[in-house]
Design a protein around this motif. Structure first.
Motif, PDB file in Angstrom:
ATOM      1  N   THR A 124       0.839  -1.190   0.000  1.00 47.81           N
ATOM      2  CA  THR A 124       0.000   0.000   0.000  1.00 47.81           C
ATOM      3  C   THR A 124       0.875   1.241   0.000  1.00 47.81           C
ATOM      4  O   THR A 124       1.926   1.272   0.653  1.00 47.81           O
ATOM      5  N   GLN A 133       0.710   5.836  -0.828  1.00 45.61           N
ATOM      6  CA  GLN A 133      -0.144   7.001  -1.024  1.00 45.61           C
ATOM      7  C   GLN A 133      -0.157   7.416  -2.491  1.00 45.61           C
ATOM      8  O   GLN A 133       0.737   7.075  -3.264  1.00 45.61           O
ATOM      9  N   HIS A 134      -1.187   8.178  -2.878  1.00 42.26           N
ATOM     10  CA  HIS A 134      -1.405   8.512  -4.282  1.00 42.26           C
ATOM     11  C   HIS A 134      -0.190   9.180  -4.913  1.00 42.26           C
ATOM     12  O   HIS A 134       0.185   8.862  -6.050  1.00 42.26           O
ATOM     13  N   THR A 135       0.438  10.123  -4.208  1.00 43.34           N
ATOM     14  CA  THR A 135       1.560  10.860  -4.789  1.00 43.34           C
ATOM     15  C   THR A 135       2.702   9.927  -5.143  1.00 43.34           C
ATOM     16  O   THR A 135       3.269   9.999  -6.241  1.00 43.34           O
ATOM     17  N   THR A 158       2.508   6.803  -5.749  1.00 49.27           N
ATOM     18  CA  THR A 158       2.069   5.903  -6.816  1.00 49.27           C
ATOM     19  C   THR A 158       2.500   6.439  -8.172  1.00 49.27           C
ATOM     20  O   THR A 158       2.839   5.676  -9.081  1.00 49.27           O
ATOM     21  N   SER A 215      -3.388   1.886  -3.864  1.00 52.30           N
ATOM     22  CA  SER A 215      -3.086   3.311  -3.766  1.00 52.30           C
ATOM     23  C   SER A 215      -4.224   4.008  -3.024  1.00 52.30           C
ATOM     24  O   SER A 215      -5.386   3.885  -3.405  1.00 52.30           O
ATOM     25  N   SER A 216      -3.872   4.736  -1.950  1.00 49.37           N
ATOM     26  CA  SER A 216      -4.890   5.364  -1.104  1.00 49.37           C
ATOM     27  C   SER A 216      -4.356   6.675  -0.548  1.00 49.37           C
ATOM     28  O   SER A 216      -3.199   7.048  -0.787  1.00 49.37           O
ATOM     29  N   ASN A 217      -5.214   7.372   0.183  1.00 41.22           N
ATOM     30  CA  ASN A 217      -4.735   8.504   0.970  1.00 41.22           C
ATOM     31  C   ASN A 217      -3.764   7.985   2.026  1.00 41.22           C
ATOM     32  O   ASN A 217      -3.844   6.826   2.455  1.00 41.22           O
ATOM     33  N   ARG A 218      -2.856   8.838   2.457  1.00 32.76           N
ATOM     34  CA  ARG A 218      -1.810   8.397   3.376  1.00 32.76           C
ATOM     35  C   ARG A 218      -2.395   7.808   4.656  1.00 32.76           C
ATOM     36  O   ARG A 218      -1.936   6.759   5.135  1.00 32.76           O
ATOM     37  N   CYS A 260      -3.640   4.363   4.011  1.00 36.76           N
ATOM     38  CA  CYS A 260      -2.527   3.414   3.874  1.00 36.76           C
ATOM     39  C   CYS A 260      -2.051   2.953   5.241  1.00 36.76           C
ATOM     40  O   CYS A 260      -1.843   1.753   5.476  1.00 36.76           O
ATOM     41  N   PHE A 309      -5.092  16.880  -3.682  1.00 33.97           N
ATOM     42  CA  PHE A 309      -4.628  16.076  -4.806  1.00 33.97           C
ATOM     43  C   PHE A 309      -3.366  16.686  -5.413  1.00 33.97           C
ATOM     44  O   PHE A 309      -3.407  17.737  -6.055  1.00 33.97           O
TER      45      PHE A 309
END
Length: 301
Positions: A95, A97-99, A101, A125-128, A131, A229
Motif C-alpha cells: 500500500t 499514497q497517491h503521490t 504511486t 493506492s490510497s490517501n496516506r 494506507c 490532490f
C-alpha cells in the motif's frame, strides 16, 4: 439461494423486461420468472412491483440493488483470487499514497520485475492515512509512505520494521512566461497566487510551519485553490494559476524541460523521508522476497 438468482435480478434491471432478460439468460420466460420469485422468497421481500405497467422495483429492491451488485462482484473477485493463489501462490500487498504511486512506485515496480519476476504483488493506492490504517490492520504486507524527518507515522514497535529509502524535496514551482522566467516570482509588492494543500492533508501539515507562516508574513498571498490532490496541483501550476509545492520526483521532467521553474531559494520547502514498513512476523515467500530487495539496491527516491 443460488447465485444465478441474483444474476437474473441484475440482468432484469438492465434488460427492462422479463422477456428480454429471459432471452439474455437463455431460459424461457416462465422459468426466468420462477427464479426471480425464488430469490424474493429466499430474501423474504418482494423486489419487483408487479402492479406497475413497466418494470418497477419496490422500495426494498431499489434500496438494496447496489448492495446485491457489490456483494456479487466481491464474491467473483474472491473466487478469482482463491483460484490464482491456489495456482501461483499468494500475492504480497503493498500500500502506498497517491503521490508516490505516480512519482516513485513505477521505478520500484520495474526494479521488482527485473530482480524478482516470480514474486506476485498487488498494489493499493490510497490517501496516506488510509494506507497507514490498512497496514496497521494487517491488510497490507508492505507500506511505502512519505514522512517528516523525526516523525514516522508508526512509533517504535517490535512487530514492525522500518527501512528508509531516501529523501525527497518538496519544491515550490511556477509556470514560465515566453522568456522562461517564472510567471509568479515572489515580490513584496505583488500578490502571490498560491495553490495550496488541504490543511488536513499530510503535505498541508508539512508545509504549515514554518513555510506557510513565513510566506504569509513576507508576501501578500492569495489562495486561488486548495486541494489534497498533488496531481491536480501540478496541472494547475503548469496552467499558470499560481505557485504550488510539489515533490521533486513528480516534476523532474517539467523542471528539466523548463515548463516549471523552482522557487526553492525564495520560498523554501520541507525535506521528506520516504520509508518502507513491513510486519516482522514470519510471512510468505513473495512478501519476504520483495522486502529483501528493498534492503539491497532499490531505485533512488
Amino acid at each position: 439461494m443460488k447465485i444465478e438468482w441474483i444474476e437474473d435480478f441484475l440482468v432484469l434491471i438492465e434488460a427492462g423486461t422479463f422477456s428480454q432478460a429471459a432471452e439474455r439468460r437463455h431460459v424461457t420466460q416462465p422459468a426466468f420468472s420462477r427464479r426471480i420469485r425464488q430469490l424474493e422468497q429466499w430474501l423474504g421481500v418482494e423486489l419487483i412491483d408487479r402492479q406497475a405497467i413497466r418494470l418497477t422495483l419496490t422500495p426494498q429492491g431499489q434500496l438494496h440493488e447496489p448492495h446485491l451488485r457489490d456483494w456479487l462482484a466481491r464474491l467473483y473477485a474472491l473466487r478469482s483470487r482463491m483460484r490464482a493463489e491456489a495456482l501461483h501462490g499468494r500475492r504480497a500487498v503493498l500500500t502506498t499514497q497517491h503521490t508516490l504511486t505516480v512519482s516513485y512506485l513505477p521505478r520500484l515496480l520495474r526494479y521488482f520485475r527485473h530482480h524478482a519476476p516470480e514474486a506476485r504483488l498487488q498494489v493499493r493506492s490510497s490517501n496516506r492515512d488510509d494506507c497507514i490504517n490498512d497496514f496497521k490492520r494487517g491488510d497490507a504486507d508492505l507500506m511505502v509512505c512519505s514522512e517528516l524527518h523525526g516523525a514516522p507515522p508508526l512509533t517504535e514497535r517490535h512487530d514492525i520494521e522500518r527501512l528508509e529509502l531516501g529523501q525527497e524535496q518538496l519544491i515550490p514551482v511556477s509556470a514560465t512566461d515566453h522568456s522562461g522566467r517564472p510567471l509568479h516570482a515572489p515580490h513584496p509588492d505583488n500578490v502571490l497566487p498560491l495553490i495550496g494543500y488541504d490543511r488536513d492533508s499530510f503535505l498541508g501539515s508539512a508545509l504549515a510551519t514554518p513555510f506557510m507562516f513565513d510566506l504569509q508574513r513576507r508576501f501578500d498571498v492569495e489562495l486561488v485553490c486548495e486541494t489534497a490532490f498533488t496531481i491536480g496541483i501540478k496541472e494547475l501550476a503548469l496552467s499558470g494559476l499560481g505557485v504550488g509545492w510539489l515533490p521533486h520526483g513528480l516534476i523532474e521532467t517539467e523542471l528539466e524541460s523548463g515548463k516549471l521553474v523552482p522557487l526553492l531559494d525564495e520560498l523554501g520547502g520541507p525535506l521528506l523521508a520516504v520509508a518502507c514498513y513491513r510486519h516482522v512476523t514470519p510471512s510468505f515467500d513473495a512478501a519476504e522476497r520483495l522486502w529483501a530487495l528493498m534492503q539491497k539496491t532499490p531505485p533512488a527516491v
